[in-house]
Motif scaffolding. Structure first.
Motif, PDB file in Angstrom:
ATOM      1  N   UNK A  66       0.833  -1.194   0.000  1.00  0.00           N
ATOM      2  CA  UNK A  66       0.000   0.000   0.000  1.00  0.00           C
ATOM      3  C   UNK A  66       0.875   1.254   0.000  1.00  0.00           C
ATOM      4  N   UNK A  67       0.334   2.333  -0.515  1.00  0.00           N
ATOM      5  CA  UNK A  67       1.094   3.579  -0.525  1.00  0.00           C
ATOM      6  C   UNK A  67       1.135   4.179   0.875  1.00  0.00           C
ATOM      7  N   UNK A 107      -1.419   5.319   6.039  1.00  0.00           N
ATOM      8  CA  UNK A 107      -1.784   6.277   7.080  1.00  0.00           C
ATOM      9  C   UNK A 107      -3.250   6.080   7.455  1.00  0.00           C
ATOM     10  N   UNK A 108      -4.088   5.944   6.442  1.00  0.00           N
ATOM     11  CA  UNK A 108      -5.511   5.749   6.726  1.00  0.00           C
ATOM     12  C   UNK A 108      -5.775   4.407   7.397  1.00  0.00           C
ATOM     13  N   UNK A 109      -5.148   3.351   6.874  1.00  0.00           N
ATOM     14  CA  UNK A 109      -5.357   2.020   7.450  1.00  0.00           C
ATOM     15  C   UNK A 109      -4.898   1.988   8.909  1.00  0.00           C
ATOM     16  N   UNK A 147      -7.993   3.492  15.962  1.00  0.00           N
ATOM     17  CA  UNK A 147      -9.249   4.002  16.487  1.00  0.00           C
ATOM     18  C   UNK A 147      -9.617   5.399  16.034  1.00  0.00           C
ATOM     19  N   UNK A 148      -8.883   5.964  15.078  1.00  0.00           N
ATOM     20  CA  UNK A 148      -9.271   7.277  14.556  1.00  0.00           C
ATOM     21  C   UNK A 148     -10.347   7.067  13.500  1.00  0.00           C
ATOM     22  N   UNK A 149     -11.135   8.096  13.268  1.00  0.00           N
ATOM     23  CA  UNK A 149     -12.113   8.001  12.193  1.00  0.00           C
ATOM     24  C   UNK A 149     -11.491   8.564  10.925  1.00  0.00           C
ATOM     25  N   UNK A 150     -12.132   8.267   9.794  1.00  0.00           N
ATOM     26  CA  UNK A 150     -11.598   8.741   8.531  1.00  0.00           C
ATOM     27  C   UNK A 150     -11.498  10.275   8.526  1.00  0.00           C
ATOM     28  N   UNK A 151     -12.517  10.910   9.122  1.00  0.00           N
ATOM     29  CA  UNK A 151     -12.521  12.372   9.173  1.00  0.00           C
ATOM     30  C   UNK A 151     -11.340  12.918   9.963  1.00  0.00           C
ATOM     31  N   UNK A 152     -11.079  12.299  11.135  1.00  0.00           N
ATOM     32  CA  UNK A 152      -9.939  12.705  11.969  1.00  0.00           C
ATOM     33  C   UNK A 152      -8.653  12.676  11.159  1.00  0.00           C
ATOM     34  N   UNK A 153      -8.477  11.566  10.446  1.00  0.00           N
ATOM     35  CA  UNK A 153      -7.220  11.380   9.716  1.00  0.00           C
ATOM     36  C   UNK A 153      -7.115  12.404   8.599  1.00  0.00           C
ATOM     37  N   UNK A 154      -8.230  12.617   7.934  1.00  0.00           N
ATOM     38  CA  UNK A 154      -8.236  13.582   6.829  1.00  0.00           C
ATOM     39  C   UNK A 154      -7.787  14.956   7.347  1.00  0.00           C
ATOM     40  N   UNK A 195       4.534   8.806  13.291  1.00  0.00           N
ATOM     41  CA  UNK A 195       3.783  10.028  13.066  1.00  0.00           C
ATOM     42  C   UNK A 195       2.281   9.781  13.170  1.00  0.00           C
ATOM     43  N   UNK A 196       1.806   8.680  12.597  1.00  0.00           N
ATOM     44  CA  UNK A 196       0.379   8.360  12.712  1.00  0.00           C
ATOM     45  C   UNK A 196       0.032   8.183  14.186  1.00  0.00           C
TER      46      UNK A 196
END
Lengths: 277, 427
Positions: free
Chosen positions: B126-127, B132-134, B140-147, B181-182
């Motif tokens: 994966x890139x 980072x998203x995975x 436990x972060x949501x997609x929005x948090x990560x974005x 970092x994540x």
């Protein structure tokens, strides 16, 4: 956030049978999504044919079966060409067998996740079942091509296909999570599942039509939920046989029973996954 | 209502370890044991998860944790130290809900994020972006948090250019940086951290510590397991010392760390980490180091020193022969084993030659205001110019108590603080 508004988690040994915690699962839906994407991408990167393999597997079996059971054994297909007759069944069958085998290994494969992070464990078998669904859709394209080629027109019951698909997915999740939970403790299950899948194929109407089963054994035959699903696919797409409602109803009941057993066992043992693997 | 963040009540955790089967020594016995192997294996595997009540004393049961109780108020920072196998990781796993306690319970208020490992779930194909998203959602972060934090995460890791490249093309350092970092951008109420800071180069480690400091100062409740006493001392307001699955001490960082170091000294007398080392008499040596220790400003042996004060190296030297060529010396190393300097008694007016046989207490003072925060090692030696030397090593840690050791970009580089004088003139 005020202290008293915060959710209090209690970590303690579980003696009671916890009810499925849907809330947890919903909170981790994004993880489920990215695990599905990871599975799909990991399966087909650095492969020349890539997603083409999803078609090749049932296509190859179709060719073998057409030669053996269509040309040599000459199985009666109610006038249907054997190639399209068998491929229509092989697509749902390939989905079920692949997802069951992959799901059974899903916990073992991700044991590093199990030992390092908390998340609802059910996410793992679920993501596998869902990612295999992509293969199903790719392989399904060839069903349409074959139907055009052999000039077969579908019946109105194609609208019922999503229900059959759902039945198949629920069955995969239920059996898959049961076997996955067993396999993380007893690795034998992973080896044994290959036999089970092979046996189940001959107990399902893949190479032959349901009509060869004597009527008095028909409902017993229907205890295999895939029997109703596969024959339902054929009926909806090819119209060669009426919709096998009796098989589908029996199959649905069996699937629901398996769902309760599978998910309960999974839920009951997930607390010890990290300790026994 | 008490304002606890974590309340741990009598938590115990038992594991079953496999006990080696006795090999049979007769032919018949061997055949029987081969045939019955599947059954025995089945029982063994099954027993991993079944403990009946009278099995608590069985031979193959070990208690990884025993009656652990403590309470942590919101915003407190708890350090957990102890030897390998003391139960530190098990305790973190129980609190992270990865494994269940056998007895007892813990109440946890708020969202917990545990970093027992970084980069969990990273996939080579994966890139960077996808990972980072995975990884973020796994933590436990949501997609929005990560974005929202995506740019910050990528910038902190310093991999902007390669974010859409599969991470198998990354250097291992880049992978580690991205992974940390994540992890560093998860925003829980309670943060549980296992020794994940020992990653990357010195530069990045410092960045990581800075990030952890930041989280700590933001008022998060932190539980931190580490072997890095400096980090524990700096981050934690309270420290638990685990020993054999039990809390052997709970108190302020200095007390707990000193107790831990004293413990490890008795079991590990020849390690250079011990703070007060004795050595056996060796009559074959004309001159020998009998004892070596480092004393802090109040004369107590210690491992950790504040650079506001000097550090005293104290040695007991046994002289057995009166020799003209006897001398003492001490080499100082930085944590990467490069030599910082070498000091010898020959440098002085008062040399160590022609000493009468007997015991001498020798002190060497390392001045205050000179050493930067870090781990150092001293290699002290008593030598004869014609003969082999007697050499003993002792390690210590310097923590920064200097206002001038801090700078805008975190702490200062290098081993020495260089308190030099700058002069300015307005032109």
């Amino acid at each position: 956030m005020n202290d008293s508004e915060k959710h209090v988690t209690v970590v303690k040994p579980r003696n009671t049978w916890d009810i499925l915690t849907i809330r947890d699962l919903w909170e981790y839906r994004d993880m489920l999504l990215y695990l599905v994407l990871r599975d799909i991408k990991a399966r087909y990167t650095q492969s020349v044919l890539g997603i083409g393999w999803a078609v090749l597997q049932p296509l190859f079996l179709m060719i073998v079966f057409t030669v053996i059971f269509g040309k040599l054994v000459k199985i009666n297909t109610n006038g249907m060409d054997y190639a399209v007759f068998s491929y229509t069944a092989l697509v749902p069958w390939a989905y079920f067998s692949n997802s069951l085998m992959l799901t059974t290994g899903s916990l073992i494969q991700n044991s590093n996740l199990l030992s390092k992070v908390f998340f609802p464990r059910l996410v793992l078998p679920m993501s596998t079942v869902l990612s295999t669904l992509v293969d199903f859709f790719i392989a399904f394209i060839l069903v349409i091509v074959l139907m055009i080629w052999y000039q077969v027109s579908p019946t109105i019951w194609v609208l019922f296909l999503p229900v059959l698909l759902m039945l198949m997915v629920v069955l995969s999740v239920s059996l898959g999570s049961l076997f996955a939970a067993l396999a993380i403790q007893y690795r034998d299950v992973r080896h044994g599942i290959a036999f089970l899948v092979q046996g189940m194929m001959y107990a399902s109407p893949v190479v032959y039509p349901v009509s060869i089963i004597p009527d008095k054994y028909r409902l017993i035959y229907g205890l295999n939920p895939m029997a109703g699903v596969i024959e339902g696919f054929r009926s909806a797409l090819l119209g060669s046989t009426p919709m096998p409602w009796d098989l589908i109803i029996v199959g649905t009941i069996v699937t629901l029973v398996l769902a309760v057993i599978g998910l309960t066992y999974f839920k009951f043992t997930e607390r010890i996954f990290a300790d026994v693997m | 209502m008490s304002n606890y963040a974590i309340k741990v009540e009598n938590i115990s955790k038992r594991y079953r370890i496999g006990v080696q089967q006795k090999a049979s020594d007769t032919f018949g016995g061997a055949v029987f044991s081969t045939l019955s192997k599947p059954l025995r294996t089945f029982n063994q595997i099954r027993r991993l998860s079944s403990f009946d009540d009278n099995s608590d004393q069985a031979a193959d049961i070990i208690w990884a944790l025993r009656n652990i109780s403590f309470e942590l108020k919101s915003g407190e920072k708890l350090g957990i130290i102890g030897k390998n196998g003391a139960g530190k990781s098990t305790l973190l796993k129980v609190l992270s809900k990865i494994t269940e306690p056998s007895h007892g319970r813990a109440l946890i208020k708020g969202k917990v994020s545990s970093l027992l490992e970084i980069g969990t779930g990273f996939h080579r194909d994966l890139t960077g972006r996808e990972n980072v998203y995975l990884n973020g959602t796994i933590l436990g972060m949501s997609r929005g948090d990560i974005k929202n934090k995506f740019d910050e995460i990528v910038e902190f890791a310093g991999v902007e250019q390669f974010i859409d490249t599969p991470i198998k093309r990354y250097s291992s350092g880049m992978q580690v940086r991205l992974a940390f970092s994540v992890a560093a951008h998860v925003q829980p109420d309670i943060l549980i951290v296992d020794e994940v800071l020992a990653v990357g180069d010195i530069e990045f480690q410092r960045k990581c510590m800075g990030k952890l400091d930041e989280q700590a100062t933001e008022g998060k409740t932190v539980i931190f397991v580490s072997h890095n006493m400096g980090a524990i001392r700096r981050l934690c307001s309270e420290v638990i010392l685990l020993n054999g699955g039990e809390i052997s001490l709970k108190g302020d960082p200095d007390t707990a760390i000193n107790e831990y170091l004293r413990n490890s000294e008795t079991t590990n007398a020849f390690s250079s980490d011990a703070i007060d080392q004795y050595f056996e008499n060796d009559p074959s040596k004309a001159i020998q180091i009998k004892r070596i220790r480092l004393l802090n400003e109040i004369g107590q042996p210690s491992y950790s020193f504040n650079n506001k004060f000097p550090v005293d190296l104290e040695m007991e030297i046994e002289v057995r022969e009166k020799r003209q060529d006897a001398y003492l010396g001490c080499v100082m190393y930085t944590s990467d084993d490069s030599i910082l300097g070498d000091s010898q008694t020959n440098d002085l007016e008062q040399k160590f030659e022609w000493r009468k046989p007997g015991s001498y207490v020798v002190k060497l003072r390392l001045p205050a205001d000179v050493y930067n925060a870090g781990i150092y090692r001293l290699g002290a030696y008593a030598a004869l110019s014609s003969d082999a030397t007697d050499r003993r090593d002792i390690s210590f840690q310097v923590i920064n108590g200097q206002p001038f050791g801090q700078s805008v970009g975190g702490s200062r580089k290098g081993a020495l603080l260089l308190p030099l004088k700058w002069e300015f003139k307005d032109s």
